[in-house]
Design an enzyme around this catalytic site. Structure first.
Site, PDB file in Angstrom:
ATOM      1  N   GLU A  54       0.820  -1.216   0.000  1.00 16.20           N
ATOM      2  CA  GLU A  54       0.000   0.000   0.000  1.00 16.20           C
ATOM      3  C   GLU A  54       0.851   1.262   0.000  1.00 16.20           C
ATOM      4  O   GLU A  54       0.550   2.212  -0.702  1.00 16.20           O
ATOM      5  CB  GLU A  54      -0.946   0.023   1.208  1.00 16.20           C
ATOM      6  CG  GLU A  54      -2.116  -0.937   1.110  1.00 16.20           C
ATOM      7  CD  GLU A  54      -3.184  -0.525   0.106  1.00 16.20           C
ATOM      8  OE1 GLU A  54      -3.106   0.572  -0.473  1.00 16.20           O
ATOM      9  OE2 GLU A  54      -4.113  -1.316  -0.098  1.00 16.20           O
ATOM     10  N   ASN A  65      -7.451   9.119  -5.969  1.00 17.18           N
ATOM     11  CA  ASN A  65      -8.204   8.127  -6.724  1.00 17.18           C
ATOM     12  C   ASN A  65      -9.098   8.785  -7.775  1.00 17.18           C
ATOM     13  O   ASN A  65      -9.408   9.966  -7.687  1.00 17.18           O
ATOM     14  CB  ASN A  65      -9.058   7.296  -5.760  1.00 17.18           C
ATOM     15  CG  ASN A  65      -8.204   6.624  -4.713  1.00 17.18           C
ATOM     16  OD1 ASN A  65      -7.222   5.976  -5.018  1.00 17.18           O
ATOM     17  ND2 ASN A  65      -8.561   6.809  -3.463  1.00 17.18           N
ATOM     18  N   ASP A  67     -12.207   8.550  -8.162  1.00 16.77           N
ATOM     19  CA  ASP A  67     -13.497   9.026  -7.636  1.00 16.77           C
ATOM     20  C   ASP A  67     -13.342  10.291  -6.783  1.00 16.77           C
ATOM     21  O   ASP A  67     -14.253  10.679  -6.065  1.00 16.77           O
ATOM     22  CB  ASP A  67     -14.191   7.926  -6.838  1.00 16.77           C
ATOM     23  CG  ASP A  67     -13.467   7.555  -5.554  1.00 16.77           C
ATOM     24  OD1 ASP A  67     -12.359   8.075  -5.287  1.00 16.77           O
ATOM     25  OD2 ASP A  67     -14.013   6.726  -4.800  1.00 16.77           O
ATOM     26  N   SER A  69     -11.605  10.659  -4.188  1.00 16.41           N
ATOM     27  CA  SER A  69     -11.223  10.370  -2.811  1.00 16.41           C
ATOM     28  C   SER A  69      -9.703  10.247  -2.769  1.00 16.41           C
ATOM     29  O   SER A  69      -9.036  10.201  -3.806  1.00 16.41           O
ATOM     30  CB  SER A  69     -11.887   9.082  -2.314  1.00 16.41           C
ATOM     31  OG  SER A  69     -11.355   7.948  -2.992  1.00 16.41           O
ATOM     32  N   ASP A  71      -6.327   8.306  -0.589  1.00 18.60           N
ATOM     33  CA  ASP A  71      -5.830   7.312   0.355  1.00 18.60           C
ATOM     34  C   ASP A  71      -4.662   7.922   1.115  1.00 18.60           C
ATOM     35  O   ASP A  71      -3.765   8.516   0.506  1.00 18.60           O
ATOM     36  CB  ASP A  71      -5.375   6.049  -0.369  1.00 18.60           C
ATOM     37  CG  ASP A  71      -6.513   5.354  -1.098  1.00 18.60           C
ATOM     38  OD1 ASP A  71      -7.663   5.453  -0.645  1.00 18.60           O
ATOM     39  OD2 ASP A  71      -6.240   4.708  -2.128  1.00 18.60           O
ATOM     40  N   ASN A  78      -8.832   5.292   3.098  1.00 16.82           N
ATOM     41  CA  ASN A  78      -9.575   6.104   2.136  1.00 16.82           C
ATOM     42  C   ASN A  78     -10.448   7.163   2.778  1.00 16.82           C
ATOM     43  O   ASN A  78     -11.180   6.909   3.730  1.00 16.82           O
ATOM     44  CB  ASN A  78     -10.428   5.181   1.266  1.00 16.82           C
ATOM     45  CG  ASN A  78     -11.092   5.916   0.142  1.00 16.82           C
ATOM     46  OD1 ASN A  78     -12.222   6.358   0.271  1.00 16.82           O
ATOM     47  ND2 ASN A  78     -10.384   6.057  -0.962  1.00 16.82           N
TER      48      ASN A  78
END
Length: 156
Positions: A54, A65, A67, A69, A71, A78
């Site tokens: 990650e 991301n 969308d 959003s 991380d 998220n």
């Protein structure tokens, strides 16, 4: 015995204070000291594998991301579901500002990861599903001076 415990813990605390990118074994020892070995039946080796893929053990990792959003942190938690930032958010499951996940001290991130794991398990993390699930992840804690019998992998 106390000297032995201090010798193990001092490097972990030094890593927390000195930087935001952990060495693999330092991270494994820290996670173990925070009760992450077998947390929600997720092995310590799986947690180390997950965070390797990650964030490469970087507490300040940030990824945006499609969308809109974001991380955040070593666990790449998220913003849409688990923390609050200026972007779109449907929930704040960890009841924190996302910036708290970027601290060199990973306490907030670990606590939030535990919240995610309680609700969704390791499957909440795409990197775990792709790189760790169903695989021998013992190499992620090998050579770290940890008892492998406490960290058998792949319980999910």
């Amino acid at each position: 015995m106390l000297k032995l415990q201090l010798l193990v813990l001092v490097p972990v605390f030094w890593a927390v204070a000195q930087g935001s990118v952990f060495e693999r074994c330092q991270w494994a020892r820290l996670l173990k000291s925070r009760g992450m070995d077998q947390y929600q039946k997720i092995s310590l080796a799986d947690w180390v594998c997950l965070t390797r893929w990650e964030s490469s053990f970087n507490t300040r990792a940030v990824n945006h991301n499609r969308d809109n959003s974001t991380d955040y942190g070593i666990f790449q938690i998220n913003s849409k579901w688990w923390c609050r930032d200026s972007g779109p958010s449907r929930a704040n499951g960890c009841n924190i500002n996302c910036s708290a996940l970027l601290a060199d001290d990973p306490t907030v991130a670990i606590n939030c990861a535990k919240t995610v794991a309680r609700q969704q398990g390791a499957k909440a993390w795409v990197a775990w599903k792709v790189h760790c699930q169903g695989k021998d992840v013992s190499q992620y804690i090998a050579g770290c001076g940890l008892d492998l019998s406490d960290s058998a992998s792949n319980f999910l």
